[in-house]
Design a protein around this motif. Structure first.
Motif, short mmCIF file in Angstrom:
data_model
loop_
_atom_site.label_atom_id
_atom_site.label_comp_id
_atom_site.label_asym_id
_atom_site.label_seq_id
_atom_site.Cartn_x
_atom_site.Cartn_y
_atom_site.Cartn_z
N TYR A 263 0.78 -1.16 0.12
CA TYR A 263 -0.21 0.01 0.16
C TYR A 263 0.98 1.20 0.03
CZ TYR A 263 -3.54 3.59 1.75
OH TYR A 263 -4.13 4.63 2.06
N ILE A 264 2.04 1.13 0.82
CA ILE A 264 2.88 2.37 0.66
C ILE A 264 3.40 2.43 -0.48
CG2 ILE A 264 4.95 3.15 1.74
CD1 ILE A 264 4.32 1.62 4.31
N TYR A 265 3.81 1.44 -1.06
CA TYR A 265 4.53 1.36 -2.45
C TYR A 265 3.38 2.05 -3.68
CZ TYR A 265 5.56 -0.46 -7.22
OH TYR A 265 5.91 -0.51 -8.56
N GLN A 266 2.21 1.80 -3.42
CA GLN A 266 1.31 2.23 -4.28
C GLN A 266 1.13 3.75 -4.03
OE1 GLN A 266 -2.22 -0.24 -3.26
NE2 GLN A 266 -2.14 -1.19 -5.29
N PHE A 269 4.73 5.45 -5.28
CA PHE A 269 5.35 5.64 -6.61
C PHE A 269 3.99 5.23 -7.85
CE2 PHE A 269 8.61 3.93 -3.71
CZ PHE A 269 9.65 4.86 -4.29
N GLY A 270 2.72 4.88 -7.15
CA GLY A 270 1.70 5.06 -8.15
C GLY A 270 1.06 6.16 -8.08
N LYS A 271 0.80 6.78 -6.98
CA LYS A 271 0.05 8.14 -7.01
C LYS A 271 1.05 9.32 -6.51
CE LYS A 271 -4.16 5.91 -5.28
NZ LYS A 271 -4.90 5.68 -4.20
N ALA A 277 2.47 8.50 1.93
CA ALA A 277 3.17 7.23 2.00
C ALA A 277 4.08 7.28 3.07
CB ALA A 277 3.73 7.04 0.77
N ALA A 278 4.61 8.43 3.44
CA ALA A 278 5.54 8.47 4.32
C ALA A 278 5.04 8.24 5.71
CB ALA A 278 6.66 9.82 4.42
N ALA A 279 3.81 8.85 5.97
CA ALA A 279 2.95 8.94 7.01
C ALA A 279 2.71 7.13 7.53
CB ALA A 279 2.08 9.72 7.13
#
Length: 300
Positions: A263-266, A269-271, A277-279
């Motif tokens: 989910y963090i990757y999405q 690097f997806g959105k 993502a850092a949070a």
């Protein structure tokens, strides 16, 4: 001449005293490792936490401070809580068998019998196989026209869309991770079993202890440090699961196999929502640190 000689002697004595200081010597030897940890571990963690309080954009728009906005978005995001539930289910389902099965195998393989070395090697092999290669192998096995469905068809059972079903997708990921982790944990438990003196069991047998009592009061008690180590490494291995999700399911279907790292990757690097993502990554870091702390505390 005497004054120069005295100064040189004093300098040599002072240098020797510094070198004899264990703290100073330890600092010298540890400084390269500390430098590497600072550059590749501590600084990225600090920057990650900082980034979680910003927009986190790496474009020309720049990075702007937004405070706790990203964490507030996490709390209100249904997808995030669904992913957290998936991660909890996945971790629980992987960790328990990954400890129980290797412990049983280690106890069996600790006995002397024929082909003992071959079996140890066979059980350990999955742990050294690349997760990408293992994921591709499982994807081939469980695809719609794969060997597993061919076997089911041969015995009159309808084929199952293993990787495209919201119910079966997660169990396939769990099986893959257990298969991958069992060999490593087995070797660790085997090493721990071989440190237990045989005299403990002999004394217990003379006192009338049965096999279960010997296992409970001697084996498990002596393996407590080993058990904590395998528990910590297995939890960390499970929480950072990414490759198997990326290769097998891509987080689907309908977000049913999406785990926190993926989910963090999405999001990153997806959105390209790096702050959000850092949070999420900071939350994962906090969860991992709390779990490790509690486990190490129980070891004391």
């Amino acid at each position: 001449m005497f004054k120069i000689y005295y100064t040189k002697t004093s300098f040599n004595l002072n240098a020797k005293s510094w070198l004899d200081n264990h703290t100073f010597a330890a600092s010298i030897f540890l400084s390269p490792a500390i430098l590497l940890l600072t550059v590749f571990v501590f600084f990225p963690i600090i920057y990650l936490v900082y980034l979680s309080f910003t927009t986190g954009s790496f474009t020309n728009s720049g990075i702007y401070w937004v405070g706790f906005k990203n964490y507030w978005r996490l709390l209100l995001n249904h997808d995030f809580w669904e992913v957290m539930g998936n991660t909890l289910y996945f971790t629980s389902a992987v960790v328990i068998p990954s400890l129980v099965i290797p412990l049983g195998l280690a106890i069996l393989l600790n006995q002397t019998f024929q082909f003992q070395g071959i079996l140890r090697t066979a059980y350990f092999l999955p742990s050294i196989i690349s997760m990408v290669a293992a994921g591709l192998g499982f994807r081939w096995l469980f695809q719609n026209q794969g060997p597993v469905n061919m076997i089911l068809e041969s015995i009159g059972i309808e084929p199952i869309s293993w990787l495209g079903d919201t119910f079966w997708g997660m169990p396939i990921l769990i099986i893959l991770c257990i298969w991958k982790q069992v060999g490593f944990n087995m070797v660790v438990f085997l090493a721990g079993l071989q440190t237990i003196p045989i005299s403990y069991y002999e004394a217990a047998e003379l006192d009338g202890a049965n096999d279960w009592q010997q296992f409970w009061y001697i084996t498990l008690s002596s393996l407590q440090p080993t058990f904590v180590f395998t528990l910590i490494t297995t939890v960390i291995f499970t929480l950072r699961s990414f490759e198997q999700v990326y290769i097998l399911t891509g987080g689907g279907p309908l977000n049913s196999t999406n785990l926190l790292v993926y989910y963090i990757y999405q999001e990153a690097f997806g959105k390209f929502d790096f702050g959000y993502a850092a949070a999420a990554a900071t939350v994962l870091l906090g969860i991992t640190m709390v779990i490790v702390y509690l486990q190490l505390r129980n070891l004391q």
